[in-house]
Design a protein around this motif. Structure first.
Motif, short mmCIF file in Angstrom:
data_model
loop_
_atom_site.label_atom_id
_atom_site.label_comp_id
_atom_site.label_asym_id
_atom_site.label_seq_id
_atom_site.Cartn_x
_atom_site.Cartn_y
_atom_site.Cartn_z
N VAL A 1 0.84 -1.25 -0.09
CA VAL A 1 0.05 -0.07 0.13
C VAL A 1 0.87 1.08 -0.09
CG1 VAL A 1 -2.10 -1.02 1.24
CG2 VAL A 1 -0.08 -0.09 2.47
N VAL A 2 2.07 1.10 0.40
CA VAL A 2 2.96 2.38 0.62
C VAL A 2 3.16 2.69 -1.16
CG1 VAL A 2 5.41 3.15 1.33
CG2 VAL A 2 3.90 1.69 2.73
N LEU A 3 3.61 1.97 -1.86
CA LEU A 3 4.08 2.04 -3.14
C LEU A 3 2.61 2.53 -4.00
CD1 LEU A 3 6.12 2.53 -5.36
CD2 LEU A 3 5.85 -0.13 -5.81
N ALA A 4 1.45 1.82 -3.73
CA ALA A 4 0.28 2.14 -4.59
C ALA A 4 -0.02 3.48 -3.96
CB ALA A 4 -0.72 1.15 -3.96
N ALA A 5 0.06 3.90 -2.86
CA ALA A 5 -0.25 5.26 -2.26
C ALA A 5 0.52 6.23 -3.07
CB ALA A 5 -0.17 5.50 -0.88
N ALA A 6 1.85 6.10 -3.02
CA ALA A 6 2.81 7.07 -3.68
C ALA A 6 2.50 7.24 -5.05
CB ALA A 6 4.21 6.53 -3.48
N TYR A 7 2.31 6.02 -5.93
CA TYR A 7 1.87 6.19 -7.29
C TYR A 7 0.59 7.11 -7.31
CZ TYR A 7 0.35 4.69 -11.80
OH TYR A 7 0.24 4.90 -13.21
N ALA A 8 -0.49 6.78 -6.58
CA ALA A 8 -1.59 7.29 -6.54
C ALA A 8 -1.37 8.92 -6.38
CB ALA A 8 -2.73 6.97 -5.55
N PHE A 9 -0.50 9.21 -5.39
CA PHE A 9 -0.14 10.76 -5.40
C PHE A 9 0.43 11.21 -6.54
CE2 PHE A 9 2.85 13.70 -3.36
CZ PHE A 9 2.19 14.87 -3.45
N HIS A 10 1.31 10.50 -6.93
CA HIS A 10 2.12 11.20 -8.33
C HIS A 10 1.25 11.17 -9.24
CE1 HIS A 10 4.96 11.33 -11.43
NE2 HIS A 10 4.47 10.18 -12.09
N ARG A 11 0.27 10.25 -9.47
CA ARG A 11 -0.56 10.40 -10.67
C ARG A 11 -1.51 11.42 -10.44
NH1 ARG A 11 0.89 9.86 -14.08
NH2 ARG A 11 1.43 7.48 -14.24
N ILE A 12 -2.11 11.88 -9.44
CA ILE A 12 -2.91 12.91 -9.22
C ILE A 12 -2.21 14.33 -9.45
CG2 ILE A 12 -3.92 14.10 -7.14
CD1 ILE A 12 -4.75 11.69 -6.02
N GLN A 13 -1.04 14.39 -9.04
CA GLN A 13 -0.17 15.38 -9.39
C GLN A 13 -0.21 15.51 -10.99
OE1 GLN A 13 3.90 15.57 -7.44
NE2 GLN A 13 2.80 17.33 -6.41
N THR A 14 0.26 14.42 -11.71
CA THR A 14 0.47 14.65 -13.01
C THR A 14 -1.11 14.96 -13.58
OG1 THR A 14 -0.20 12.36 -13.37
CG2 THR A 14 2.34 13.05 -13.32
N LEU A 15 -1.99 14.52 -13.18
CA LEU A 15 -3.45 14.89 -13.51
C LEU A 15 -3.78 16.43 -13.48
CD1 LEU A 15 -5.59 11.65 -13.02
CD2 LEU A 15 -4.90 12.69 -15.06
N VAL A 16 -3.43 16.75 -12.36
CA VAL A 16 -3.59 18.19 -11.95
C VAL A 16 -2.54 19.22 -13.01
CG1 VAL A 16 -3.11 20.30 -10.52
CG2 VAL A 16 -4.27 18.00 -9.62
N LEU A 17 -1.50 18.85 -13.12
CA LEU A 17 -0.47 19.38 -14.18
C LEU A 17 -1.29 19.54 -15.66
CD1 LEU A 17 2.33 20.69 -14.96
CD2 LEU A 17 2.90 18.37 -15.36
N LEU A 18 -1.50 18.34 -16.01
CA LEU A 18 -2.04 18.37 -17.37
C LEU A 18 -3.44 18.89 -17.78
CD1 LEU A 18 -0.44 14.63 -18.02
CD2 LEU A 18 0.63 16.94 -18.81
#
Length: 495
Positions: free
Chosen positions: A411-428
């Motif tokens: 869950v640590v890596l899955a949560a980190a990926y989700a955070f990264h993916r949210i950041q990319t979506l906000v950016l794009l």
């Protein structure tokens, strides 16, 4: 302090008026350099002259780093370098056939190590000179928190299990480096105010064109055409990847022609390369790339029809109708030939190629170690049951991003990926522009194809991913596209 980073031209100001230097500086800042690097990439792959191409790449990169204002000329080198390896030097295929490749040759190993070391030193030296000139020139990248979280989670993958080792930490470091290194490096070393807005779409357009040539070259390989005239897709590979790897890259290039449809006066003419890119994706015979490449093509097409007006919109619509008619006619008239060409796909059908079993094992690994997972490498009772050399650096992977995340880092890596993916979506998605739309579709292609393959966890696609995110982040600062950028000169120190 104004942007000031030219190395030789800064030390020897008169050089900027020297005609050969002016020509080189203009060349390095232009799309022609992208085309040259793409051409060299494919020449190396088709003719198995990788070492000569690597030397050309490092020489051009060195010249650009000494003569140019920034590191723009290093962008296509970074993106194309790994796709230069020829099919005859594919280590995995060579091992299966019991033959050697140039990677076993000590002379090649020494030269390759020297080229890589020289490249790293040049990049670091250029970074240092630019930061010394202006240590506050870029500020913190917007996606840095997500990349840091993802990187830390990679390094911790398997941390609470008996499978944690230095090897899984090293591979985790390589993973985050492939995704984030060039994103960060180019953020701090490119002068985006002097770069044309369409540079990233041009880069992916050129990569798509030359990778399509490599795809055609794959059909010249041994064992591709069987005695009955059908094609064995298992024999389709390059030196840098199998048909699945090549298909994933080709799918990521599909959005490039659509960008030009939306931004050029006669943009509808770019339907020709868009259709060609989709056709090239089909020729890779990668089921996942064909499926999701088609999805990306359709989404891009619908978006283009919505965003364009007048002659361009009408032209795109007419081309779409013509494409559907052509596909129907080809299916009727060339059915026998198409059956032979795609016999392997037809035979595979909906077979999961052991993916369901892999995902089942991933879920078992996650349930056994839900917090930090079991790391990247195969371990008894957990992870992936591939018949592979367990001493290999590249581990067997899950062929699905979600299952890979859960099994590798819990869950640590899955949560980190989700955070990264949210950041990319906000950016794009925030303050949309054609450049951000293009980047969104490229990322979408990578994310979708990674649902059935390993692309997000491969080094090459990771580099392209980081580069396109870097350019998307800086899209608002970039200048309007030109046929040829003006020659750039360095301002005087402390001007």
């Amino acid at each position: 302090m104004l942007y000031n980073g030219c190395m030789l031209v800064q030390v020897f100001p008169k050089l900027k008026n020297f005609l050969p230097v002016k020509i080189l500086r203009g060349y390095f800042a232009s799309p022609l350099h992208v085309v040259v690097i793409g051409f060299l990439m494919t020449l190396g792959e088709l003719l198995a002259i990788e070492l000569a191409v690597f030397w050309c790449d490092i020489i051009l990169a060195a010249l650009s780093l000494f003569l140019s204002d920034d590191t723009l000329a290093a962008v296509p080198v970074a993106c194309c370098g790994y796709m230069t390896i020829a099919a005859k030097n594919n280590n995995i295929m060579a091992a299966r056939e019991g033959r050697e490749t140039i990677f076993r040759d000590p002379a090649f190993q020494i030269q390759l190590f020297f080229i890589i070391a020289l490249g790293v030193l040049l990049l670091l030296a250029r970074l240092v000179t630019l930061l010394i000139e202006n240590p506050h020139r870029a500020g913190m990248p917007r996606l840095l928190p997500g990349f840091l979280a993802l990187g830390l989670a990679y390094l911790l993958g398997g941390g609470a299990s008996s499978h944690y080792s230095s090897r899984t930490v090293l591979f985790g470091f390589v993973q985050i480096a492939s995704l984030a290194f060039f994103y960060l490096y180019f953020h701090y070393t490119l002068d985006f105010k002097k770069i044309r807005k369409d540079y990233a779409p041009i880069l992916f357009f050129v990569i798509g064109l030359f990778i399509s040539v490599q795809i055609l070259g794959m059909y010249q390989g041994k064992g591709v055409f069987l005695s009955d005239g059908s094609v064995s897709r298992g024999a389709l590979y390059t030196g840098w990847g199998t048909y699945n790897n090549v298909g994933g890259i080709m799918a990521m290039c599909i959005p490039a022609p659509f960008y030009f449809m939306m931004t050029k006066k006669r943009g509808h003419l770019f339907m020709f390369p868009a259709i060609y890119f989709l056709f090239a994706t089909f020729l890779t015979q990668s089921r996942g790339s064909i499926l999701f490449g088609t999805v990306v093509f359709v989404v891009c097409l619908i978006w283009t029809l919505i965003k364009t007006r007048g002659r361009v919109q009408q032209g795109v619509f007419l081309f779409t109708i013509a494409l559907l008619v052509l596909l129907f006619a080809a299916f009727i008239a060339l059915r026998r030939e198409l059956d032979a060409l795609f016999a392997s796909i037809k035979e595979a059908g909906t077979d999961d190629s052991n993916r369901f079993n892999i995902w089942k094992n991933c879920w078992a690994a996650f349930k056994g170690h839900p917090i930090f997972g079991v790391g990247f490498y195969d371990t008894p009772g957990f992870g992936f049951e591939y018949n592979v050399d367990h001493g290999a650096f590249i581990p067997p992977r899950a062929h699905n991003t979600l299952f890979q995340l859960l099994a590798t880092g819990g869950v640590v890596l899955a949560a980190a990926y989700a955070f990264h993916r949210i950041q990319t979506l906000v950016l794009l998605l925030k303050k949309p522009s054609p450049e951000k739309n293009f980047a969104f579709f490229v990322v979408l292609a990578l994310v979708l194809t990674s649902l059935l393959d390993c692309h997000f966890f491969n080094i090459g696609p990771g580099i392209l991913y980081g580069v396109v995110l870097c350019f998307a982040e800086e899209a608002e600062r970039m200048k309007s596209g030109e046929i040829r950028p003006k020659l750039r000169t360095c301002p005087a120190r402390n001007a």
